[in-house]
Scaffold this motif. Structure first.
Motif, PDB file in Angstrom:
ATOM      1  N   ALA A 115      -4.882  10.931  -1.083  1.00 32.90           N
ATOM      2  CA  ALA A 115      -4.871   9.610  -1.741  1.00 32.90           C
ATOM      3  C   ALA A 115      -4.823   8.438  -0.770  1.00 32.90           C
ATOM      4  O   ALA A 115      -4.322   7.376  -1.132  1.00 32.90           O
ATOM      5  N   THR A 132      -7.230   6.447 -10.559  1.00 40.79           N
ATOM      6  CA  THR A 132      -6.744   5.380  -9.667  1.00 40.79           C
ATOM      7  C   THR A 132      -7.470   4.061  -9.899  1.00 40.79           C
ATOM      8  O   THR A 132      -8.654   4.047 -10.287  1.00 40.79           O
ATOM      9  N   ALA A 153      -8.544   2.523  -7.602  1.00 39.93           N
ATOM     10  CA  ALA A 153      -9.617   2.529  -6.597  1.00 39.93           C
ATOM     11  C   ALA A 153     -10.969   2.881  -7.217  1.00 39.93           C
ATOM     12  O   ALA A 153     -12.001   2.716  -6.568  1.00 39.93           O
ATOM     13  N   TYR A 202     -12.344   7.927  -1.440  1.00 41.64           N
ATOM     14  CA  TYR A 202     -11.213   8.289  -2.299  1.00 41.64           C
ATOM     15  C   TYR A 202     -11.496   7.900  -3.757  1.00 41.64           C
ATOM     16  O   TYR A 202     -11.395   8.728  -4.668  1.00 41.64           O
ATOM     17  N   ASN A 254      -0.310   0.428  -8.320  1.00 37.89           N
ATOM     18  CA  ASN A 254       0.489   0.834  -7.156  1.00 37.89           C
ATOM     19  C   ASN A 254       1.803   1.488  -7.578  1.00 37.89           C
ATOM     20  O   ASN A 254       2.771   0.783  -7.905  1.00 37.89           O
ATOM     21  N   HIS A 266       2.366   3.542   2.795  1.00 40.24           N
ATOM     22  CA  HIS A 266       2.510   2.598   1.679  1.00 40.24           C
ATOM     23  C   HIS A 266       3.494   1.486   2.018  1.00 40.24           C
ATOM     24  O   HIS A 266       4.474   1.693   2.730  1.00 40.24           O
ATOM     25  N   LEU A 267       3.213   0.330   1.432  1.00 43.29           N
ATOM     26  CA  LEU A 267       3.944  -0.878   1.822  1.00 43.29           C
ATOM     27  C   LEU A 267       5.458  -0.767   1.596  1.00 43.29           C
ATOM     28  O   LEU A 267       6.245  -1.019   2.516  1.00 43.29           O
ATOM     29  N   ALA A 306       3.895  -4.595   9.654  1.00 42.66           N
ATOM     30  CA  ALA A 306       2.666  -5.346   9.939  1.00 42.66           C
ATOM     31  C   ALA A 306       2.056  -5.780   8.610  1.00 42.66           C
ATOM     32  O   ALA A 306       1.892  -4.953   7.707  1.00 42.66           O
ATOM     33  N   PHE A 329      -1.126  -6.654   6.784  1.00 47.42           N
ATOM     34  CA  PHE A 329      -2.556  -6.435   7.036  1.00 47.42           C
ATOM     35  C   PHE A 329      -3.385  -7.571   6.434  1.00 47.42           C
ATOM     36  O   PHE A 329      -3.922  -7.460   5.328  1.00 47.42           O
ATOM     37  N   CYS A 333      -2.443  -9.766   0.498  1.00 47.20           N
ATOM     38  CA  CYS A 333      -3.011  -9.028  -0.648  1.00 47.20           C
ATOM     39  C   CYS A 333      -2.027  -8.930  -1.804  1.00 47.20           C
ATOM     40  O   CYS A 333      -0.821  -8.778  -1.605  1.00 47.20           O
ATOM     41  N   ARG A 350      -0.902  -6.929  -5.308  1.00 49.22           N
ATOM     42  CA  ARG A 350      -0.982  -5.640  -5.999  1.00 49.22           C
ATOM     43  C   ARG A 350      -0.090  -5.644  -7.233  1.00 49.22           C
ATOM     44  O   ARG A 350       0.859  -6.429  -7.332  1.00 49.22           O
ATOM     45  N   ARG A 363      -6.778  -4.504   6.806  1.00 49.71           N
ATOM     46  CA  ARG A 363      -7.035  -3.060   6.791  1.00 49.71           C
ATOM     47  C   ARG A 363      -8.363  -2.830   6.071  1.00 49.71           C
ATOM     48  O   ARG A 363      -8.539  -3.310   4.934  1.00 49.71           O
ATOM     49  N   ASP A 403      -9.406  -2.685   1.903  1.00 48.75           N
ATOM     50  CA  ASP A 403      -8.429  -3.286   0.992  1.00 48.75           C
ATOM     51  C   ASP A 403      -9.095  -4.338   0.114  1.00 48.75           C
ATOM     52  O   ASP A 403      -9.692  -5.285   0.633  1.00 48.75           O
ATOM     53  N   LEU A 456      -5.509  -6.638  -6.933  1.00 48.22           N
ATOM     54  CA  LEU A 456      -5.679  -5.613  -7.966  1.00 48.22           C
ATOM     55  C   LEU A 456      -4.566  -5.808  -8.986  1.00 48.22           C
ATOM     56  O   LEU A 456      -3.386  -5.609  -8.672  1.00 48.22           O
TER      57      LEU A 456
HETATM   58  N1  UFG Z   1       0.165  -3.184   3.560  1.00 49.60           N
HETATM   59  C1  UFG Z   1       0.561  -3.948   4.649  1.00 49.60           C
HETATM   60  N2  UFG Z   1       1.236  -3.312   5.645  1.00 49.60           N
HETATM   61  C2  UFG Z   1       1.545  -1.987   5.612  1.00 49.60           C
HETATM   62  C3  UFG Z   1       1.140  -1.223   4.495  1.00 49.60           C
HETATM   63  C4  UFG Z   1       0.443  -1.867   3.484  1.00 49.60           C
HETATM   64  O1  UFG Z   1       0.308  -5.141   4.729  1.00 49.60           O
HETATM   65  O2  UFG Z   1       2.151  -1.475   6.565  1.00 49.60           O
HETATM   66  C5  UFG Z   1      -0.550  -3.868   2.486  1.00 49.60           C
HETATM   67  C6  UFG Z   1      -1.915  -3.265   2.220  1.00 49.60           C
HETATM   68  O3  UFG Z   1      -2.877  -3.833   3.058  1.00 49.60           O
HETATM   69  C7  UFG Z   1      -2.091  -3.613   0.744  1.00 49.60           C
HETATM   70  C8  UFG Z   1      -0.674  -3.585   0.176  1.00 49.60           C
HETATM   71  O4  UFG Z   1       0.187  -3.697   1.301  1.00 49.60           O
HETATM   72  O5  UFG Z   1      -2.588  -4.899   0.626  1.00 49.60           O
HETATM   73  C9  UFG Z   1      -0.362  -2.318  -0.549  1.00 49.60           C
HETATM   74  O6  UFG Z   1      -0.717  -1.225   0.289  1.00 49.60           O
HETATM   75  P1  UFG Z   1      -0.359   0.277  -0.044  1.00 49.60           P
HETATM   76  O7  UFG Z   1      -0.881   1.116   1.097  1.00 49.60           O
HETATM   77  O8  UFG Z   1       1.078   0.402  -0.393  1.00 49.60           O
HETATM   78  O9  UFG Z   1      -1.174   0.566  -1.362  1.00 49.60           O
HETATM   79  P2  UFG Z   1      -2.747   0.386  -1.646  1.00 49.60           P
HETATM   80  O10 UFG Z   1      -2.877  -0.802  -2.541  1.00 49.60           O
HETATM   81  O11 UFG Z   1      -3.565   0.409  -0.436  1.00 49.60           O
HETATM   82  O12 UFG Z   1      -3.063   1.792  -2.342  1.00 49.60           O
HETATM   83  C10 UFG Z   1      -2.710   2.092  -3.641  1.00 49.60           C
HETATM   84  C11 UFG Z   1      -2.606   3.602  -3.762  1.00 49.60           C
HETATM   85  C12 UFG Z   1      -3.934   4.235  -3.495  1.00 49.60           C
HETATM   86  C13 UFG Z   1      -4.985   3.602  -4.378  1.00 49.60           C
HETATM   87  C14 UFG Z   1      -4.988   2.116  -4.223  1.00 49.60           C
HETATM   88  C15 UFG Z   1      -5.944   1.467  -5.153  1.00 49.60           C
HETATM   89  O13 UFG Z   1      -1.652   4.103  -2.863  1.00 49.60           O
HETATM   90  O14 UFG Z   1      -3.862   5.612  -3.745  1.00 49.60           O
HETATM   91  O15 UFG Z   1      -3.704   1.600  -4.483  1.00 49.60           O
HETATM   92  O16 UFG Z   1      -6.599   0.457  -4.463  1.00 49.60           O
HETATM   93  F1  UFG Z   1      -6.202   4.048  -4.053  1.00 49.60           F
END
Ligand code: UFG
Length: 331
Positions: free
Chosen positions: A79, A119, A121, A143, A172, A191-192, A208, A210, A221, A223, A284, A287, A291
């Protein structure tokens, strides 16, 4: 309520283990299948456990022949968006190919109900917010495609074999069971919220961010965070609908509120009492900027109501877990 027998594939993982707990609390019989590649055996209590792969037709055949499984809920997947770009074939093999074998075994053994972890995604970069289920599905990474393919395969399997399903498109997932006994434990963590809490625990120097130049109010971003126990309840409601004769469908699962990365860090500072240093970092790849779900459909049709509708309560449960288990299931 009629007691049902569930096979939970990936039931030792983060979301699966919370669903197992919710099903057991509702009095159902639960079987768990997990290969423990990502899952944790310690996350599963009170039910029969099979260690094995979801693509293992012999093992699935034995499970389905010996147990009267009424419904399969499927959580076992890779994932991580970034990883999927680098290793697409692993994602298509695990998330799409092996899931197809699981579906074939269900059809062969007459198991007729399936709840699928899909998802946000699958939407890609949304044209409009909040996202409704009938918006275009144009995933921007392998994914999302690996999950969308299964949604399409499910439509065909329903038409050909009467396999009824519900695909739940998670936004999320976050938080942990309030008991503090199970929670999120990924290695490596990406994950954040867990990363932010690892900073509060002193396991990382900083988080960090992103990208600080996104087209969002504070440049970071946005979420839609949804508590893992609220996700779990949605699975139970979704299957109750199928039990009542409901037809196959798709639901978004989010709280309809967007929070930025900076807002999540600020809330985490308040919850933990730690300064949580943050540094700006490049975007990243993959991204989307924002969402946010519309969950109107699942609220209206299933009466789903999130119990943890705000990020403070979600982060508080996550913090309880991480503080008491700083090395996850490792201690
Ligand atoms: N982020 C940071 N720093 C970090 C980690 C994350 O700034 O160290 C940011 C990411 O760029 C993003 C937000 O925090 O903007 C959330 O990131 P996550 O990795 O926690 O979650 P995602 O939104 O990337 O991913 C989640 C699910 C995925 C799914 C996605 C749908 O974990 O499985 O939502 O877009 F695909």
């Amino acid at each position: 309520m009629i007691m049902q027998t569930y096979l939970i594939v990936g039931g030792a993982g983060y979301i699966g283990s919370h669903v197992v707990r919710a099903l057991l609390a509702s009095g159902h019989e639960v079987l768990v299948l997990d290969n423990l590649e990502k899952g944790h055996r310690q996350a599963v209590h009170g039910c029969e456990f099979f260690q094995g792969d979801l693509g293992d037709r012999d093992l699935l055949g034995r499970i389905f022949s010996r147990h009267g499984v009424d419904c399969v809920m499927h959580f076992a997947a890779y994932a991580l968006v970034g990883e999927s770009v680098e290793q697409p074939l692993d994602y298509y093999d695990n998330n799409t190919g092996r899931t197809t074998r699981l579906l074939q075994a269900m059809v062969d053994h007459g198991v007729g109900r399936f709840i699928f972890s899909s998802t946000a995604a699958t939407y890609g970069e949304p044209g409009r917010i909040p996202i409704m289920e009938d918006y275009p599905t144009l995933p921007t990474n392998p994914y999302g495609r690996s999950k969308l393919f299964i949604e399409q395969i499910l439509r065909d399997a329903d038409a050909a074999h009467g396999l009824r399903y519900t695909a739940l498109r998670y936004f999320n997932a976050a938080g942990a069971d309030p008991s503090g006994e199970i929670g999120e434990d990924h290695d490596p963590e990406s994950h954040l919220i867990p990363i932010v809490l690892q900073v509060a625990l002193g396991q990382r120097e900083h988080v960090a961010i992103f990208g600080t130049d996104w087209d969002t109010p504070d440049g970071t971003c946005v979420r839609d965070y949804v508590h893992v126990n609220d996700l779990a309840q949605a699975h139970i409601l979704a299957d109750q609908r199928l039990q009542g004769g409901g037809t196959s469908t798709v639901y978004n699962l989010g709280c309809e509120n967007g929070y930025s990365v900076k807002e999540i860090i600020d809330i985490s500072r308040k919850v933990t009492g730690h300064p949580i240093p943050a540094v700006a970092a490049p975007r990243r790849p993959g991204d989307p900027a924002r969402l946010i779900a519309s969950s109107r459909k699942i609220r209206a049709e299933l009466g789903w109501r999130p119990q943890f509708g705000d990020p403070t309560s979600i982060i508080r449960t996550a913090w309880n877990w991480h503080r008491d288990h700083p090395h996850g299931y490792g201690n």
